[in-house]
Design a protein around this motif. Sequence first.
Motif, mmCIF file in Angstrom:
data_model
loop_
_atom_site.group_PDB
_atom_site.id
_atom_site.type_symbol
_atom_site.label_atom_id
_atom_site.label_comp_id
_atom_site.label_asym_id
_atom_site.label_seq_id
_atom_site.Cartn_x
_atom_site.Cartn_y
_atom_site.Cartn_z
ATOM 1 N N CYS A 1 0.828 -1.205 0.000
ATOM 2 C CA CYS A 1 0.000 0.000 0.000
ATOM 3 C C CYS A 1 0.864 1.257 0.000
ATOM 4 C CB CYS A 1 -0.916 -0.012 1.230
ATOM 5 S SG CYS A 1 -1.950 1.436 1.394
ATOM 6 N N THR A 2 1.902 1.285 0.850
ATOM 7 C CA THR A 2 2.757 2.466 0.896
ATOM 8 C C THR A 2 3.490 2.650 -0.429
ATOM 9 O OG1 THR A 2 4.481 1.150 1.961
ATOM 10 C CG2 THR A 2 3.119 2.488 3.388
ATOM 11 N N ALA A 3 3.964 1.538 -1.034
ATOM 12 C CA ALA A 3 4.663 1.636 -2.312
ATOM 13 C C ALA A 3 3.738 2.240 -3.374
ATOM 14 C CB ALA A 3 5.157 0.262 -2.747
ATOM 15 N N LYS A 4 2.500 1.746 -3.436
ATOM 16 C CA LYS A 4 1.544 2.261 -4.422
ATOM 17 C C LYS A 4 1.215 3.720 -4.163
ATOM 18 C CE LYS A 4 -0.515 -1.560 -6.611
ATOM 19 N NZ LYS A 4 -1.573 -2.167 -7.320
ATOM 20 N N PHE A 5 1.085 4.065 -2.899
ATOM 21 C CA PHE A 5 0.764 5.447 -2.555
ATOM 22 C C PHE A 5 1.825 6.386 -3.105
ATOM 23 C CE2 PHE A 5 -1.847 8.171 0.157
ATOM 24 C CZ PHE A 5 -1.044 9.287 0.291
ATOM 25 N N PHE A 6 3.094 6.018 -2.931
ATOM 26 C CA PHE A 6 4.170 6.884 -3.411
ATOM 27 C C PHE A 6 4.179 6.956 -4.926
ATOM 28 C CE2 PHE A 6 5.529 7.939 0.570
ATOM 29 C CZ PHE A 6 5.944 6.883 1.350
ATOM 30 N N GLU A 7 3.843 5.837 -5.568
ATOM 31 C CA GLU A 7 3.779 5.856 -7.032
ATOM 32 C C GLU A 7 2.664 6.779 -7.504
ATOM 33 O OE1 GLU A 7 4.141 2.633 -9.800
ATOM 34 O OE2 GLU A 7 4.976 1.390 -8.185
ATOM 35 N N VAL A 8 1.518 6.696 -6.844
ATOM 36 C CA VAL A 8 0.388 7.571 -7.191
ATOM 37 C C VAL A 8 0.788 9.019 -6.978
ATOM 38 C CG1 VAL A 8 -1.925 8.282 -6.505
ATOM 39 C CG2 VAL A 8 -1.393 5.864 -6.746
ATOM 40 N N ASN A 9 1.480 9.274 -5.868
ATOM 41 C CA ASN A 9 1.949 10.619 -5.543
ATOM 42 C C ASN A 9 2.807 11.163 -6.686
ATOM 43 O OD1 ASN A 9 2.247 12.829 -3.807
ATOM 44 N ND2 ASN A 9 4.166 12.044 -3.004
ATOM 45 N N LYS A 10 3.731 10.318 -7.153
ATOM 46 C CA LYS A 10 4.646 10.720 -8.220
ATOM 47 C C LYS A 10 3.878 10.977 -9.514
ATOM 48 C CE LYS A 10 8.497 8.701 -10.676
ATOM 49 N NZ LYS A 10 9.213 7.428 -10.834
ATOM 50 N N LYS A 11 2.961 10.055 -9.865
ATOM 51 C CA LYS A 11 2.185 10.198 -11.102
ATOM 52 C C LYS A 11 1.354 11.463 -11.106
ATOM 53 C CE LYS A 11 1.209 6.186 -13.871
ATOM 54 N NZ LYS A 11 2.559 5.679 -13.831
ATOM 55 N N VAL A 12 0.675 11.717 -9.984
ATOM 56 C CA VAL A 12 -0.164 12.904 -9.886
ATOM 57 C C VAL A 12 0.696 14.150 -10.029
ATOM 58 C CG1 VAL A 12 -1.629 14.261 -8.341
ATOM 59 C CG2 VAL A 12 -1.982 11.813 -8.544
ATOM 60 N N GLY A 13 1.862 14.147 -9.383
ATOM 61 C CA GLY A 13 2.770 15.282 -9.480
ATOM 62 C C GLY A 13 3.214 15.530 -10.909
ATOM 63 N N GLU A 14 3.565 14.430 -11.607
ATOM 64 C CA GLU A 14 3.994 14.561 -12.999
ATOM 65 C C GLU A 14 2.869 15.124 -13.862
ATOM 66 O OE1 GLU A 14 5.154 10.620 -13.988
ATOM 67 O OE2 GLU A 14 7.090 10.760 -12.965
ATOM 68 N N ARG A 15 1.691 14.566 -13.675
ATOM 69 C CA ARG A 15 0.520 15.003 -14.457
ATOM 70 C C ARG A 15 0.223 16.467 -14.233
ATOM 71 N NH1 ARG A 15 -1.521 14.711 -18.352
ATOM 72 N NH2 ARG A 15 -3.585 13.987 -18.965
ATOM 73 N N MET A 16 0.238 16.876 -12.953
ATOM 74 C CA MET A 16 -0.096 18.260 -12.628
ATOM 75 C C MET A 16 0.951 19.223 -13.158
ATOM 76 S SD MET A 16 -1.976 18.318 -8.948
ATOM 77 C CE MET A 16 -2.287 20.065 -9.085
ATOM 78 N N SER A 17 2.223 18.836 -13.120
ATOM 79 C CA SER A 17 3.236 19.756 -13.629
ATOM 80 C C SER A 17 3.159 19.813 -15.152
ATOM 81 C CB SER A 17 4.626 19.354 -13.155
ATOM 82 O OG SER A 17 5.071 18.217 -13.835
#
Lengths: 87, 102
Positions: free
Chosen positions: B72-88
Amino acid sequence: MDFSQFNGSEQAHMTKVIEKKQMQDFMRLYSGLVEKCFNACAQDFTSKALTTNESTCVQNCTDKFLKHSERVGARFAEHNAEQMQGK
Amino acid sequence: MSFLFGGGNRSVEGSVDPAKIEMAVAELDMITDVFNRLVNSCHTKCISQNPNNHRYVEGDLLKGESVCIDRCTAKFFEVNKKVGERMSAMGSAAQATGSFGR
């Protein structure tokens, strides 16, 4: 967070800020946990006192959440360390 | 060992830069917020799917729960990264066209 850019008085200030935030975070954790374990465990309202089952449930709920939080913290720290190395 | 102030208490040097402090505090707040959300999300996903009625059989983490938390923590960080990339990406696209969502 990189503390090497901070001078002595800034570091002292940040230490105080961090202490205060840790205190607030602890209070938030406590009240959040009370609500969580109440919602999960308190089901029987035929009496005011907690039943034995409910009481055990609350103990387990608290222990489990704290262990869970500890494990998440460990994974979080590992991830942060990897991130720092990557940079 | 300080040679300026003798062997006693060393007074702190330098003054406080408010802008730097503010940025550090903002970063600290963000990290704390991410951590709290992570704890709550993974607790719901891995330990107690029904927050209003859950029977906690024991105080230790079950093997399945431990594994779930790691994933769960691994996926959370991946989602965090993806969302950040998308938003930037959206942010720079908006800057290029000179508008944002209009």
